[in-house]
Design an enzyme around this catalytic site. Structure first.
Site, mmCIF file in Angstrom:
data_model
loop_
_atom_site.group_PDB
_atom_site.id
_atom_site.type_symbol
_atom_site.label_atom_id
_atom_site.label_comp_id
_atom_site.label_asym_id
_atom_site.label_seq_id
_atom_site.Cartn_x
_atom_site.Cartn_y
_atom_site.Cartn_z
ATOM 1 N N GLU A 195 40.793 62.871 30.554
ATOM 2 C CA GLU A 195 42.088 62.685 29.421
ATOM 3 C C GLU A 195 42.881 61.648 30.246
ATOM 4 O O GLU A 195 42.822 61.237 31.124
ATOM 5 C CB GLU A 195 43.601 63.763 29.913
ATOM 6 C CG GLU A 195 42.885 64.980 28.972
ATOM 7 C CD GLU A 195 44.547 66.377 28.768
ATOM 8 O OE1 GLU A 195 44.541 65.765 29.562
ATOM 9 O OE2 GLU A 195 43.301 67.101 28.829
ATOM 10 N N GLU A 201 42.043 72.378 33.424
ATOM 11 C CA GLU A 201 43.493 71.727 34.832
ATOM 12 C C GLU A 201 43.686 73.476 35.299
ATOM 13 O O GLU A 201 45.233 73.254 36.285
ATOM 14 C CB GLU A 201 44.478 71.068 33.834
ATOM 15 C CG GLU A 201 44.031 69.998 32.918
ATOM 16 C CD GLU A 201 45.223 69.389 32.809
ATOM 17 O OE1 GLU A 201 46.588 69.677 32.981
ATOM 18 O OE2 GLU A 201 45.618 67.546 32.776
#
Ligand code: NAG
Ligand code: NAG
Ligand code: NAG
Ligand code: NAG
Ligand code: NAG
Ligand code: NAG
Ligand code: NAG
Ligand code: NAG
Length: 850
Positions: free
Chosen positions: A262, A191
């Site tokens: 995710e 991320e």
């Protein structure tokens, strides 16, 4: 370009290891050994793949739990197990590596392989993951000139060192798919987009370097970067979030597949906050939408099993239980209907594999907020997803057939004709988890205590004329740092205003050894203050302030510059921040390791007093009941001293194999150990807005227990009452199903029919069913409710309605009592007559498992 690049890497690699003919690659590379990809999907050993993946983090459970967790994931239709790699667990000191027990990542990957699943390794090595310091080892903090996660030589050196270490370890065990192993995908960084801008011109070159470094390790399987839209080729950018079906902007190249790394099944929970409940229906909707609307061919559930943040592994303010709301709960029990509903979704989507992986996509409107997304192959194999994004149930006309489409739902038609699954129609069982006390420690005789000494300035060795930063001082060896100083008062005893500003997480103050108040921050607010009135005596006063961290931070840019600890200390408006301070890292109970058998005798334990003082250690005493000290003689005149047999007993492991938890509901804040193993921090006194503790039960894995003689040690920072602690069994005690006649047949029967090449939904022998099952070794012992007709309510609360078959209970009891699982078809025939013709009927069954 991307494809040919990754292809070349694979060829060189496989040529080295398998002498695979090089022309495979020249011819397209799709049928070689290893993993490649195209715009459609990952290609594993030459085959396009539609994959469901589930996150299970190896250190958040115990090795004896891994086989059953993986087996339950497999049974739930999961193809890939995804895990992060936890750097600070494996290299706690620079150059000292640990890979045993819960750290045995090789064993974990081998177990995945043994069960025939694939693995995805998210190496990071920055992982966030609600794990202390985002997985970075704290020793990095003291590497001169280091700036984490940027174009910085010291950081890149250590990141490369660890990444290489892990990759080489996997290679040497033959665990990459290119070697015949299970690993089909890995991840570098994590991320990064969220922080990239903060690093200015040091950001983009770091992304380039990380990608290149990873690819140069030649694993023969692709690398991904999640939430990184500019992931350099051949690294695949992937989506993280709750609604990737709506938000994902797509792969950054037409030759990369659409991957969701995710899809949050719930959310992490911090102290003071309620659990985040994400329904099975909502998750199923977004997964189906991602596959249909975003061409998704890889979906990972974060977390499939969350588990437990044992010891001090949780990051700032995270509770000890992790994603208990996942398809497998904290204890590894299936959470229904989430587990079962997603299993049906996976089966329904897999029925669409051929059109999804080889077909052409069309989409058209079926009305306002209504859409059909159709995949069709050249040989006319067809699969359709009918989407209702609206807020009302609607009938839609699709290819001349009318379909009922509930609000906010997607129907999956694997043959473009018959509905196999609707994301909102839950036909699987719902279950209820209960905690049942198996052992109480409710006699004060059973406990001993040790009051943590409050150090004065004179007792400290570390000194500074200023307030030191907390993390840089403890170096993460403890949550606790004492700040002490002396105040001279040349007047009679008096009340004074005392003010402390802190950037740590909690604070306990002591004046001349007496408790003088506490304060704490929250996950969202950085910093807090303690304002209190204290009594200063004439002469020298000793002030001791215990600064507490509840985990290290795990996110954001420039983590190495983050500060914690006391920032300002004032008495009656006078600033004491810059004068002689004495420091002590950790508690003396920690230093003596009194939670271990070997360290327990290092301090003087005493009987439980009648007043509790903040900062007290408690331990369960060996039971030496005076009755047992007598000689006892059996009928055969054989005499023995009973205390020899049980003198060492502290507590026994409860019989059976149900999971076990400590109910710490009577405690305040602290940490607990069972046989020297940290079961985690607890913070029961930090209530949620609803006035409940965020977490009351704390997982004690069976493998932490011995059959007898188990040692329990608690460190309580507040004034909790140990005498009310109990050891509880975690049980699924009830299972309930509610299915209507108009429900689609279960996917399983759809698949059964497909296998028999019977593809007509009009086959009246395929009926919806209520299916119930109890967890392992339990049986249905009682039917609490059964009604075929129009029962009102749902599994939480129900009643018999206007229409009710009198045969409901006998039929259900006959089918289910004494069985581990049972299945009851919903038809008037089965209930020996229609209790109300022309009315759509439902069967609701609630049953007890024991
Ligand atoms: C990686 O770390 C190990 C252990 O500290 C050390 O021996 C090795 O030289 C390091 N390699 C690099 C490239 O820094
Ligand atoms: C999905 O694939 C189709 C081709 O089958 C393509 O036209 C479309 O752009 C893709 N959509 C996304 C979101 O990648
Ligand atoms: C078809 O799909 C595209 C891409 O998702 C979307 O923008 C468009 O609105 C859809 N068309 C209809 C008629 O739903
Ligand atoms: C739907 O019905 C119309 C008119 O009866 C017919 O022309 C068309 O082929 C039918 N379409 C499908 C997909 O069956
Ligand atoms: C302060 O600490 C010193 C050194 O431990 C001790 O001798 C003294 O009695 C303490 N003063 C008070 C008021 O507790
Ligand atoms: C605690 O015990 C002592 C001695 O038995 C007694 O004097 C005292 O009153 C007790 N305190 C409380 C709060 O019960
Ligand atoms: C209905 O399904 C059953 C098995 O599920 C099969 O034996 C039977 O032939 C089917 N009947 C029709 C009319 O297709
Ligand atoms: C990227 C993303 O979708 N983030 C969202 C995940 O879900 C939480 C909770 O609903 C949102 O707050 C995030 O914005």
């Amino acid at each position: 370009m991307a494809k040919s690049e990754s292809c070349i890497v694979i060829c060189i690699y496989s040529a080295l290891f398998f002498t695979a003919p090089l022309f495979h690659c020249v011819l397209g590379g799709n049928d070689g050994i290893g993993v490649t990809y195209d715009g459609r999907s990952l290609i594993v050993n030459g085959e396009h793949k539609l994959l469901f993946s589930g996150s299970i983090h190896y250190p958040r459970s115990t090795p004896d739990m891994w086989p059953s967790l993986i087996a339950k994931a497999k049974e739930g239709g999961i193809d890939v197990i995804q895990t992060y790699v936890f750097w600070n667990l494996h290299e706690p000191q620079q150059g000292t590596y640990e890979f045993s027990g819960r750290r045995d990542i090789v064993q974990f990957v081998k177990e995945i392989q043994a069960q025939g699943l694939y693995a995805c390794l998210r190496i990071g090595p920055f992982i966030e993951a609600e794990w202390s310091y985002g997985g970075l080892p704290f020793w990095l903090h003291d590497v001169p000139g280091i700036v984490y996660r940027s174009d910085n030589e010291p950081f890149k050196l250590h990141m490369q060192n660890f990444t290489t270490k892990i990759v080489n370890m996997m290679k040497s065990e033959g665990l990459y798919a290119s070697q015949g192993g299970p690993i089909i995908l890995s991840q570098i960084e994590n991320e990064y987009t969220l922080v990239e801008a903060a690093f200015g011109e040091k950001g983009p070159p770091y992304v380039q370097w990380a990608a290149k470094m990873a690819v140069s390790l030649q694993t023969g399987v692709p690398w991904s970067m999640c939430k990184q839209n500019d992931a350099p080729d051949p690294v695949i950018n992937t989506c993280n979030g709750m609604r990737c079906g709506e938000t994902f902007t797509g792969p950054n190249s037409p030759t990369k597949p659409s991957i969701w790394t995710e899809n949050w099944t719930s959310f992490y929970q911090t102290y003071g906050e309620e659990p985040y409940i994400r329904s099975a229906e909502e998750i199923a909707f977004h997964v189906a939408l991602f596959i249909a609307a975003k061409n998704g061919t890889y979906v990972n559930y974060y977390m499939y099993h969350g588990g437990t943040n044992f010891g001090r592994s949780a990051s700032a303010f995270m509770i000890t239980g992790y994603y208990d709301q996942g398809p497998l709960d904290e204890y590894g029990l299936t959470r229904e209907p989430k587990w079962g509903h997603l299993k049906e979704l996976h089966a329904a989507v897999k029925l669409c594999s051929t059109p999804l992986l080889t077909g052409t996509k069309f989409n058209f409107s079926l009305g306002q907020s209504l859409e059909a997304i159709v995949f069709k192959t050249e040989s006319d194999e067809c699969a359709a997803f009918l989407v209702n994004r609206g807020a009302i149930d609607t009938d839609v006309l699709f290819q001349n057939v009318t379909y009922e489409l509930p609000l906010g739902s997607i129907s999956i038609l694997p043959d473009c004709k018959n509905v196999a699954f609707n994301t909102r129609r839950v036909s699987v069982q719902r279950n209820t988890r209960s905690m049942m006390t198996v052992q109480k420690f409710d006699s004060s005789e059973e406990w001993e205590e040790f009051k943590e000494p409050i150090p004065n300035f004179e007792d400290t060795e570390l000194r500074a004329n200023k307030l030191l930063e907390h993390m840089g001082t403890t170096k993460d060896r403890s949550d606790y740092l004492w700040y002490t100083f002396r105040v001279q008062q040349d007047s009679p005893d008096s009340q004074q205003t005392f003010e402390v500003d802190s950037r740590a997480h909690a604070l306990h103050a002591f004046v001349n050894g007496d408790y003088a108040g506490s304060a704490h921050g929250t996950y969202k607010e950085k910093g807090f203050s303690l304002v209190n009135t204290i009594t200063l005596r004439n002469g020298i006063n000793n002030i001791s302030l215990l600064s507490v961290m509840v985990g290290l931070p795990d996110s954001g840019a420039f983590l190495e510059t983050r500060v914690a600890g006391l920032r300002r200390v004032g008495i009656q408006g006078v600033d004491f921040s810059e004068q002689p301070w004495g420091y002590k890292v950790g508690l003396s109970g920690e230093q003596s390791q009194i939670f271990l058998d070997t360290g327990s005798s290092n301090v003087q334990w005493s009987r439980l007093g009648n007043s509790s003082q903040p900062l007290t250690w408690y331990k369960v005493l060996p039971i030496i009941n005076s009755n047992y000290l007598e000689f006892k003689c059996s009928r055969t005149d054989l005499c023995y001293c009973h205390s020899l047999l049980i003198g060492q007993t502290r507590f026994d492991a409860p019989p059976g194999d149900d999971p076990i938890a400590l109910n710490l509901g009577s405690m305040g804040k602290g940490a607990a150990w069972v046989n020297g193993r940290g079961i985690g921090r607890y913070w029961v006194s930090f209530l949620t807005p609803k006035g409940e503790p965020s977490q009351k039960w704390y997982n004690v894995p069976r493998s932490f227990l011995k059959p007898t003689d188990n040692q329990l040690v608690i460190l309580e920072e507040e004034t909790g009452n140990p005498v009310e602690i109990s050891l509880d069994s975690v049980l699924i005690t009830k299972t309930c199903g509610q299915v209507s006649e108009s429900h689609y047949p279960l996917v399983a029967s759809w698949m059964g029919a497909k296998k028999q090449k019977v593809r007509s939904a009009k086959n009246r022998t395929r009926r919806p069913k209520v299916q119930l099952s109890c967890p392992s070794k339990k049986k249905i012992s009682n039917i609490l409710f059964a009604s075929f007709g129009t029962p009102s309510g749902d599994c939480q609360s129900y009643a018999i309605g206007m229409c009710h078959s009198p045969n409901s209970r006998p039929i259900v009891e006959h089918a289910c009592l004494g069985r581990v699982k049972c299945s009851i078809p919903i038809s008037s025939l089965n209930f020996q007559g229609d209790p109300c013709p022309h009315v759509t009927k439902t069967l609701l069954v609630d049953a007890q498992c024991t």
